[in-house]
Structure formats: C-alpha cells, structure tokens
Design a protein around this motif. Structure first.
Motif, short mmCIF file in Angstrom:
data_model
loop_
_atom_site.label_atom_id
_atom_site.label_comp_id
_atom_site.label_asym_id
_atom_site.label_seq_id
_atom_site.Cartn_x
_atom_site.Cartn_y
_atom_site.Cartn_z
N GLU A 1 15.96 -20.96 27.59
CA GLU A 1 15.95 -20.50 26.17
C GLU A 1 15.56 -21.91 25.12
OE1 GLU A 1 18.73 -18.88 22.27
OE2 GLU A 1 19.65 -19.33 24.29
N GLY A 2 14.29 -21.80 24.60
CA GLY A 2 13.83 -22.87 23.79
C GLY A 2 13.00 -24.03 24.42
N GLY A 3 12.83 -23.51 25.72
CA GLY A 3 12.21 -24.79 26.48
C GLY A 3 12.04 -24.41 28.11
N LEU A 4 12.26 -25.66 28.71
CA LEU A 4 12.32 -25.50 30.13
C LEU A 4 13.74 -26.22 30.88
CD1 LEU A 4 8.68 -26.69 30.87
CD2 LEU A 4 9.55 -24.19 31.24
N THR A 5 14.04 -25.72 31.88
CA THR A 5 15.23 -26.28 32.64
C THR A 5 14.82 -26.82 33.94
OG1 THR A 5 17.32 -26.54 33.21
CG2 THR A 5 16.21 -24.28 33.50
N LEU A 6 15.52 -27.27 34.66
CA LEU A 6 15.00 -27.60 36.25
C LEU A 6 15.69 -26.81 37.24
CD1 LEU A 6 15.53 -31.60 36.20
CD2 LEU A 6 13.53 -30.44 36.05
N SER A 7 14.83 -26.35 38.08
CA SER A 7 15.41 -25.56 39.27
C SER A 7 16.08 -26.17 40.27
CB SER A 7 14.30 -24.51 39.90
OG SER A 7 13.58 -25.27 40.57
N GLU A 8 15.60 -27.46 40.26
CA GLU A 8 16.38 -28.33 41.42
C GLU A 8 16.37 -29.80 40.81
OE1 GLU A 8 15.15 -30.45 45.69
OE2 GLU A 8 14.27 -28.52 45.14
N TYR A 9 17.48 -30.55 40.96
CA TYR A 9 17.46 -31.99 40.40
C TYR A 9 17.02 -33.08 41.69
CZ TYR A 9 20.33 -30.00 36.71
OH TYR A 9 20.51 -29.26 35.45
N ALA A 10 16.40 -33.97 41.33
CA ALA A 10 16.19 -34.91 42.45
C ALA A 10 15.07 -34.55 43.55
CB ALA A 10 17.44 -35.63 42.91
N VAL A 11 13.99 -33.79 43.08
CA VAL A 11 13.26 -33.41 44.05
C VAL A 11 12.56 -34.54 44.93
CG1 VAL A 11 11.01 -32.31 44.46
CG2 VAL A 11 12.56 -31.52 42.64
N ALA A 12 12.42 -35.85 44.36
CA ALA A 12 11.76 -36.99 45.02
C ALA A 12 12.59 -37.29 46.04
CB ALA A 12 11.22 -37.99 44.27
N GLU A 13 14.01 -37.27 45.58
CA GLU A 13 14.95 -37.92 46.52
C GLU A 13 15.18 -36.95 47.77
OE1 GLU A 13 18.68 -39.45 44.57
OE2 GLU A 13 17.55 -39.05 42.97
N ARG A 14 14.92 -35.88 47.57
CA ARG A 14 15.19 -34.61 48.60
C ARG A 14 13.95 -34.87 49.61
NH1 ARG A 14 12.88 -29.18 49.69
NH2 ARG A 14 12.45 -28.79 47.53
N ILE A 15 12.87 -35.16 49.10
CA ILE A 15 11.65 -35.48 49.96
C ILE A 15 11.95 -36.79 50.76
CG2 ILE A 15 9.10 -36.28 49.77
CD1 ILE A 15 8.91 -34.69 47.28
#
Length: 218
Positions: A99-113
């Motif tokens: 609502e009103g913008g964007l959120t994250l479906s996953e936190y810390a993607v680079a760390e997962r990679i």
C-alpha cells in the motif's frame, strides 16, 4: 575484462551494453537460448549468447541480472565450485507491491547468495535504479555525477566493481561490508516505491554541503 551476465532482461542489456561499449568482453547466459542470443545482439560489440553454465565460467566477474525467485535454480545449475574465487555482482531486488509503495519479499538477498556460494566474492551494486537509467547517456544530474554504492566483504572484488562502475561514467562509493547490503535493498524498495507513486525522492535529502548533525548532550 571478461564479464559473464546471467539473465537476459533489461538490466542485463543496459549494464552489459555499457560495459561492452567500454571494451569489455561480454557473454550472456539464460535458460532460454533465444533470449540470450537476442540480448547479446542488442548489447553488440561482439557479445555472445551462451548457456548459464558457460556464462558463469566465462567471467572474471559475473553479473546476476535475473529475478530473485530464479536465483536458487541458477546458482545450483552453475554450481558453487564454478563461482569459487570469482566476483559475483548482485543487482537484484526482491520487490512486492505494498500500500503506497513497495516492500521486500525477502530480506538480505545478497547475503543469501553469499551463503549459497560461499567461496564467491559477492558485491551488491546497481540495484537502486531502473535499467532505463543505466541505459541512458546521462550521468550527471544537477551538477553531480550519479553515484553507485557498493557493499562487499572482499576489498579486491569491491575494487573491481568500482572500476566497472567508473567504466560506465559513474561515481562508485564503498558503502560497507555485505551485511550493509540489506539496507541498500530496503532503501531500493522505499525509494523506488516513492518514485512509482510520483514522488521526488531526491527532494527528501539536502546536498552534502547542507547536511549537519549535532549530537544530543542530554
């Protein structure tokens, strides 16, 4: 420099096109061979379409320019040992509408990679702006060169990506270790969400010379 790009979308074409024009040797890998061939043709300057595995093995640096949901499969296809000792550039974003913008479906993607391919040198970069910005010729706004923050734990790899940013006529800034990348990912969701709703994110913050801070003493 040899740069492998995994993904054949707008980010792959924009960044790959800039690097190819700067004299780098580009190989684009994708699950769909026709898409890889089309992207390499658009990039030009001798870029070639290859398989994901070939792109992973080709690059002294490898750009991950694909949807976050595809990362697990792609990294498994290439194999952890393929990326050992190589620089992996992560420009991905895990956006979801909110609502009103964007959120994250996953936190810390680079760390997962980094956890998935622990012997690679992961650098988060180029995720704050849309591909159209990287593809455009403009690199200066209001008298200031467009800045690219980079996060990574391996100084030589970060330095390599700084050089690649400069090849695109951008100003690289070392913004901390890979743990800082989660904040850059969150900033991208917040800022892009504002832009998507017609708000000027640049107006939120004054230029450096107008910033100040006084610590509380009480």
């Amino acid at each position: 420099m040899r740069i492998g790009i995994i993904g054949a979308g707008a980010m792959a074409r924009a960044l790959g096109g800039g690097w190819a024009a700067a004299g780098h040797d580009i190989a684009v890998g994708a699950r769909n061979s026709a898409a890889a061939a089309a992207a390499s043709t658009e990039i030009g300057h001798g870029a070639r379409g290859v398989t994901i595995d070939e792109a992973a093995r080709f690059g002294e640096a490898t750009l991950l320019a694909l949807p976050v949901a595809a990362l697990g499969e792609v990294l498994a296809v290439a194999g952890s040992e393929t990326f050992a000792g190589r620089t992996l550039i992560d420009c991905t974003n895990a956006f979801l509408p909110d609502e009103g913008g964007l959120t994250l479906s996953e936190y810390a993607v680079a760390e997962r990679i980094s956890a998935t391919v622990p012997d690679a040198y992961v650098v988060k970069a180029f995720n704050l702006l849309a591909a159209e910005v990287w593809a455009a010729p403009h690199r200066e706004f209001e008298g200031r060169t467009l800045t690219v923050p980079l996060c990574g734990d391996h100084p030589p790899a970060v330095g390599l990506v700084c050089d690649l940013a400069e090849d695109l006529n951008l100003r690289p800034v070392r913004a901390g270790g890979l743990r800082q990348a989660r904040y850059m990912e969150a900033a991208a969701a917040f800022v892009v969400g504002l832009w998507a709703n017609g708000h000027d994110s640049r107006a939120m913050l004054p230029p450096l010379e107008s910033t100040f801070g006084t610590p509380d003493t009480e």
